[in-house]
Design an enzyme around this catalytic site. Structure first.
Site, PDB file in Angstrom:
ATOM      1  CB  VAL A   1      41.558  19.289  -6.482  1.00 21.79           C
ATOM      2  CG1 VAL A   1      42.123  19.170  -5.091  1.00 21.79           C
ATOM      3  CG2 VAL A   1      40.102  18.824  -6.561  1.00 21.79           C
TER       4      VAL A   1
ATOM      5  CG  ASN B   1      38.558  12.037   0.422  1.00 19.74           C
ATOM      6  OD1 ASN B   1      37.800  11.072   0.501  1.00 19.74           O
ATOM      7  ND2 ASN B   1      38.224  13.244   0.879  1.00 19.74           N
TER       8      ASN B   1
ATOM      9  CB  SER C   1      32.473   5.148  -5.534  1.00 19.65           C
ATOM     10  OG  SER C   1      31.125   4.758  -5.391  1.00 19.65           O
TER      11      SER C   1
ATOM     12  CE1 TYR D   1      30.914  10.211  -6.871  1.00 17.45           C
ATOM     13  CE2 TYR D   1      29.788   8.101  -6.884  1.00 17.45           C
ATOM     14  CZ  TYR D   1      30.638   9.002  -6.278  1.00 17.45           C
ATOM     15  OH  TYR D   1      31.225   8.687  -5.071  1.00 17.45           O
TER      16      TYR D   1
ATOM     17  CB  SER E   1      34.103  10.494 -12.435  1.00 14.84           C
ATOM     18  OG  SER E   1      33.447  10.195 -11.208  1.00 14.84           O
ATOM     19  CE  LYS E   2      34.301   8.836  -6.768  1.00 16.93           C
ATOM     20  NZ  LYS E   2      35.411   9.433  -6.010  1.00 16.93           N
TER      21      LYS E   2
HETATM   22  P1  NDP Z   1      32.059  15.186   1.637  1.00 18.04           P
HETATM   23  O1  NDP Z   1      31.164  15.990   0.770  1.00 18.04           O
HETATM   24  O2  NDP Z   1      31.840  15.156   3.110  1.00 18.04           O
HETATM   25  O3  NDP Z   1      33.565  15.544   1.345  1.00 18.04           O
HETATM   26  C1  NDP Z   1      34.017  15.911   0.067  1.00 18.04           C
HETATM   27  C2  NDP Z   1      35.297  16.666   0.240  1.00 18.04           C
HETATM   28  O4  NDP Z   1      35.809  16.998  -1.060  1.00 18.04           O
HETATM   29  C3  NDP Z   1      35.095  17.948   0.998  1.00 18.04           C
HETATM   30  O5  NDP Z   1      36.145  18.095   1.930  1.00 18.04           O
HETATM   31  C4  NDP Z   1      35.192  19.026  -0.082  1.00 18.04           C
HETATM   32  O6  NDP Z   1      35.778  20.182   0.492  1.00 18.04           O
HETATM   33  C5  NDP Z   1      36.165  18.375  -1.058  1.00 18.04           C
HETATM   34  N1  NDP Z   1      36.094  18.919  -2.413  1.00 18.04           N
HETATM   35  C6  NDP Z   1      35.070  18.824  -3.296  1.00 18.04           C
HETATM   36  N2  NDP Z   1      35.379  19.496  -4.418  1.00 18.04           N
HETATM   37  C7  NDP Z   1      36.627  20.017  -4.233  1.00 18.04           C
HETATM   38  C8  NDP Z   1      37.481  20.828  -5.028  1.00 18.04           C
HETATM   39  N3  NDP Z   1      37.121  21.241  -6.248  1.00 18.04           N
HETATM   40  N4  NDP Z   1      38.685  21.190  -4.525  1.00 18.04           N
HETATM   41  C9  NDP Z   1      39.055  20.794  -3.282  1.00 18.04           C
HETATM   42  N5  NDP Z   1      38.293  20.025  -2.485  1.00 18.04           N
HETATM   43  C10 NDP Z   1      37.080  19.652  -2.959  1.00 18.04           C
HETATM   44  O7  NDP Z   1      31.934  13.696   1.055  1.00 18.04           O
HETATM   45  P2  NDP Z   1      32.625  12.290   1.374  1.00 18.04           P
HETATM   46  O8  NDP Z   1      33.562  12.384   2.499  1.00 18.04           O
HETATM   47  O9  NDP Z   1      31.534  11.329   1.400  1.00 18.04           O
HETATM   48  O10 NDP Z   1      33.416  12.082  -0.007  1.00 18.04           O
HETATM   49  C11 NDP Z   1      34.800  11.864  -0.089  1.00 18.04           C
HETATM   50  C12 NDP Z   1      35.075  10.909  -1.224  1.00 18.04           C
HETATM   51  O11 NDP Z   1      34.437   9.662  -0.946  1.00 18.04           O
HETATM   52  C13 NDP Z   1      34.543  11.369  -2.581  1.00 18.04           C
HETATM   53  O12 NDP Z   1      35.523  11.129  -3.572  1.00 18.04           O
HETATM   54  C14 NDP Z   1      33.340  10.458  -2.811  1.00 18.04           C
HETATM   55  O13 NDP Z   1      33.102  10.227  -4.177  1.00 18.04           O
HETATM   56  C15 NDP Z   1      33.776   9.199  -2.094  1.00 18.04           C
HETATM   57  N6  NDP Z   1      32.689   8.296  -1.721  1.00 18.04           N
HETATM   58  C16 NDP Z   1      31.738   8.681  -0.802  1.00 18.04           C
HETATM   59  C17 NDP Z   1      30.708   7.819  -0.477  1.00 18.04           C
HETATM   60  C18 NDP Z   1      29.640   8.168   0.514  1.00 18.04           C
HETATM   61  O14 NDP Z   1      28.647   7.412   0.609  1.00 18.04           O
HETATM   62  N7  NDP Z   1      29.757   9.243   1.281  1.00 18.04           N
HETATM   63  C19 NDP Z   1      30.612   6.482  -1.094  1.00 18.04           C
HETATM   64  C20 NDP Z   1      31.674   6.182  -2.020  1.00 18.04           C
HETATM   65  C21 NDP Z   1      32.656   7.062  -2.311  1.00 18.04           C
HETATM   66  P3  NDP Z   1      35.407  21.714   0.177  1.00 18.04           P
HETATM   67  O15 NDP Z   1      33.957  21.770  -0.170  1.00 18.04           O
HETATM   68  O16 NDP Z   1      35.793  22.412   1.438  1.00 18.04           O
HETATM   69  O17 NDP Z   1      36.297  22.081  -0.967  1.00 18.04           O
END
Ligand code: NDP
Length: 259
Positions: free
Chosen positions: A63, A89, A141, A155, A158-159
């Site tokens: 992305v 997301n 977040s 971070y 950004s949020k």
């Molecule tokens: P994960 O690391 O499990 O998931 C992150 C996802 O983002 C992965 O599927 C990864 O896929 C994708 N991603 C990251 N960079 C890119 C990129 N450049 N292009 C395409 N895809 C990308 O984390 P979470 O599910 O926890 O995070 C999801 C969202 O939730 C985030 O925005 C995070 O900030 C937010 N969040 C999470 C919290 C937590 O405690 N877990 C708390 C608050 C917010 P891939 O590596 O395959 O590209």
């Protein structure tokens, strides 16, 4: 909350919250376009979505890359003919203090992934969302309102920017019948830490510790965040736009008292 015949794009769908969101939309009958870079992990999510019968489009894309963002929108339109819902997301967290040598590199990569990509995808999806009177849900977040802990300025910034973009876009989109909202989770047990390079046992003990940060003495599972996202994306939330929904087990309530 049926999403039959709706077309949903979910970024960051290969793990954690994004994977749960993709699977739940598929369970509710939607056609889903799943976006991530990791083909192997994405395949596992695709298999779970396909069990429910909806069509799945797999988009291996970064992305942060302009050409990939264009491809996400073009291929979704080519395959499904419309876009009803965009779930922004994909996100990363990286650590650096403001005065560290690598602070600007960290800032650039976090802002490009967590904020610029959302602006770009929303920009390119806009005309399609206007046609369907669709909606956008961003995954923000509680870090948008709380400085968390030292060395996470990139971070948190950004949020906070993501939430302000959401409100500004909601104002612009409203006359066109398009809604945009965010969910603001506290700790959620996902691969977020491991995707940063932390090993599994360290990540597990980190998540176990985070339940002490909350008043409910628990942290969320990805499916709980997905439930809120599906509600906001549904017609039941037709009166909701420009809003941030905190879902944190009382983390922000406890925060000022436990640091
Ligand atoms: P994960 O690391 O499990 O998931 C992150 C996802 O983002 C992965 O599927 C990864 O896929 C994708 N991603 C990251 N960079 C890119 C990129 N450049 N292009 C395409 N895809 C990308 O984390 P979470 O599910 O926890 O995070 C999801 C969202 O939730 C985030 O925005 C995070 O900030 C937010 N969040 C999470 C919290 C937590 O405690 N877990 C708390 C608050 C917010 P891939 O590596 O395959 O590209």
């Amino acid at each position: 909350m049926s999403f039959a015949d709706k077309v949903v794009i979910v970024t960051g769908a290969s793990s954690g919250i994004g994977a749960a969101v993709g699977i739940k939309f598929a369970e509710e009958g939607a056609n889903v376009a799943l976006v991530a870079r990791n083909k192997v992990k994405l395949k596992e999510v695709v298999a779970k979505c396909e069990k429910h019968g909806g069509k799945v489009l797999v988009l291996i894309a970064d992305v942060t890359k302009n050409e990939d963002v264009k491809k996400i929108i073009e291929q979704t339109i080519k395959q499904f003919g419309k876009i009803d819902i965009l779930v922004n997301n994909a996100g990363i967290i990286r650590k650096a203090a403001v005065w560290d040598e690598n602070a600007i590199d960290v800032f650039d990569s976090v802002m490009t992934t967590n904020l610029r990509s959302v602006v770009h995808l929303t920009n390119l999806a806009a005309q399609h969302l206007i046609q369907t009177k669709g909606n956008v849900v961003n995954v923000s977040s509680i870090a948008a309102v709380d400085a968390m802990s030292p060395e996470y300025f990139a971070y948190c910034t950004s949020k906070a920017g993501l939430d302000q973009f959401m409100r500004s876009a909601a104002l612009e989109f409203s006359p066109k019948g398009v809604r945009i909202n965010s969910v603001n989770p506290g700790p959620v047990r996902t691969d977020f830490e491991q995707n940063l390079g932390v090993n599994k046992s360290e990540a597990d003990s980190f998540w176990d510790k985070t339940k002490n940060w909350t008043t409910l003495d628990r942290i969320s599972e990805p499916e709980e965040i997905a439930d809120l996202i599906l509600f906001l994306a549904s017609d039941k939330a037709r009166s909701v736009t420009g809003s941030s929904y905190v879902i944190d087990n009382g983390c922000l309530l406890k925060r000022p008292y436990n640091i």
